[in-house]
Design a protein around this motif. Structure first.
Motif, PDB file in Angstrom:
ATOM      1  N   LEU A 156       0.829  -1.211   0.000  1.00  0.00           N
ATOM      2  CA  LEU A 156       0.000   0.000   0.000  1.00  0.00           C
ATOM      3  C   LEU A 156       0.863   1.261   0.000  1.00  0.00           C
ATOM      4  N   GLY A 157       1.906   1.260   0.842  1.00  0.00           N
ATOM      5  CA  GLY A 157       2.756   2.443   0.963  1.00  0.00           C
ATOM      6  C   GLY A 157       3.521   2.757  -0.307  1.00  0.00           C
ATOM      7  N   ALA A 159       2.828   1.667  -3.366  1.00  0.00           N
ATOM      8  CA  ALA A 159       1.888   1.993  -4.444  1.00  0.00           C
ATOM      9  C   ALA A 159       1.476   3.462  -4.370  1.00  0.00           C
ATOM     10  N   TYR A 160       1.329   3.973  -3.154  1.00  0.00           N
ATOM     11  CA  TYR A 160       0.924   5.366  -2.969  1.00  0.00           C
ATOM     12  C   TYR A 160       2.097   6.320  -3.165  1.00  0.00           C
ATOM     13  N   HIS A 161       3.289   5.927  -2.666  1.00  0.00           N
ATOM     14  CA  HIS A 161       4.449   6.809  -2.737  1.00  0.00           C
ATOM     15  C   HIS A 161       5.681   5.982  -3.112  1.00  0.00           C
ATOM     16  N   ARG A 177       6.484   0.951  -8.194  1.00  0.00           N
ATOM     17  CA  ARG A 177       5.016   0.917  -8.142  1.00  0.00           C
ATOM     18  C   ARG A 177       4.499  -0.399  -8.705  1.00  0.00           C
ATOM     19  N   THR A 228       2.320   0.032  12.057  1.00  0.00           N
ATOM     20  CA  THR A 228       1.918   1.441  12.074  1.00  0.00           C
ATOM     21  C   THR A 228       2.354   2.122  13.358  1.00  0.00           C
ATOM     22  N   ILE A 247       3.683   8.711   5.442  1.00  0.00           N
ATOM     23  CA  ILE A 247       3.745   7.579   4.520  1.00  0.00           C
ATOM     24  C   ILE A 247       5.180   7.310   4.093  1.00  0.00           C
TER      25      ILE A 247
END
Length: 350
Positions: A156-157, A159-161, A177, A228, A247
């Motif tokens: 998730l991380g 893919a986002y950044h 990515r 987290t 992030i």
């Protein structure tokens, strides 16, 4: 396809290729980390690092300590989940919490956590009737929760950044990515695979029944929450400027943690630090290093000291109970496990 994979893995194990490959990977990671650290730290002013530590406000340290405590609390559910999965509902939470906390904190610091953490777990769980195979299953399931959580957070991380991961692996952003989407797709396929019907791995008494779809989602959730909290602790101690965002820090932190884990060095020493300095290149090195030193104190050293104290107290208490029981029965000590004596007297504490 699965049978082909199993045969390939069996062949690699027989030839000890996996072991040799693991050693090569560990040495390579450590060597690269030492090279990077040498070039990055040779210009560091130790006086500025000390001054940076002094500038960190007490409330930041307290908040980071709270996040670390929350992370270790979440981590205790790794073992609770694993013990329940193998069908041992009689083992209370306080025992699984003790096993998880001490095994992980000692394993993190000593290194080779698979062996050191497993030895600590066996010492604790054997008092409740779990044998070596049961403990191995617990270790496997707890490790599975860890890796599923890491896969979810990294997928998730990144893919986002993806730029955050690119700073460490030096690969193109688009490739990072793409790798992130591959991780997420693989995770989804695994969840669907265990959701369709019960699955097991291993042979004979070593067979482990994998958690089904809903329980796997719970595993992933536990892993995400744990990571987290740990990333938040590092984020609080990292320099305020430039503000790269949580992030970015989380992706770099999890990547650095996994590299440290793969190196098998105690506490990821050197490897974790090099990855953090490379990944968060935008930050002042002295201030970042100050935050990392405080993080090590909170996440590694303090829990390690507490674990040693807890295990020592446990051994003293158990030894005292066994001695009293021998005095009551009037018999000489016999080479039976301590749990036998404790349970014969109806005492379920351990």
């Amino acid at each position: 396809m699965l049978e082909t994979i199993r045969r390939a893995i069996s062949f690699l194990r027989q030839k000890q290729i996996l072991h040799k490959l693991g050693v090569v990977v560990s040495i390579t990671i450590i060597a690269i980390a030492c090279y990077v650290l040498y070039h990055m730290l040779r210009t560091i002013d130790a006086g500025e690092v000390v001054e940076a530590i002094r500038r960190i406000e007490p409330r930041q340290v307290a908040l980071a300590a709270l996040f670390v405590a929350a992370g270790y609390f979440t981590l205790t559910f790794y073992d609770l989940f694993a013990v329940r999965t193998i069908g041992r509902t009689d083992v209370p939470y306080r025992i699984t919490a003790l096993a998880a906390f001490t095994s992980y904190s000692i394993g993190h610091n000593v290194g080779a956590s698979v062996f050191t953490g497993g030895a600590v777990r066996y010492r604790i769980y054997s008092a409740w009737g779990l044998n070596a195979i049961d403990v191995a299953k617990v270790c496997f399931l707890a490790g599975l929760t860890f890796w599923l959580g890491n896969a979810a957070v990294l997928g998730l991380g990144i893919a986002y950044h993806p730029e955050a991961a690119a700073a460490i692996d030096q690969l193109p952003v688009w490739l990072n990515r793409l790798a992130a989407f591959a991780i997420l797709i693989g995770l989804a396929v695994y969840v669907a695979w265990v959701w369709i019907q019960p699955r097991g791995v291993g042979r004979g008494p070593w067979t482990v029944t994998l958690p089904g779809g809903p329980l796997t989602l719970l595993q992933i959730g536990i892993g995400i929450v744990d990571l987290t909290f740990c990333a938040l602790a590092m984020y609080v101690l990292a320099p305020d400027q430039p503000d790269v965002g949580f992030i970015v820090v989380a992706v770099v932190f999890v990547s650095a943690t996994l590299l440290g884990f793969a190196s098998h060095s105690p506490g990821g020493l050197g490897v974790f630090d090099a990855a953090m300095l490379v990944g968060l290149w935008q930050m002042d090195r002295e201030e970042l290093l100050a935050g990392m030193l405080l993080f090590r104190l909170l996440y590694y050293i303090t829990p390690f000291v507490l674990s040693v104290i807890l295990l020592t107290l446990r051994e003293v208490i158990l030894g005292t109970r066994l001695k009293r029981l021998n005095l009551k029965t009037g018999s000489d000590p016999v080479p039976k496990h301590e749990a036998v004596y404790v349970r014969e007297r109806g005492d379920t504490g351990a």
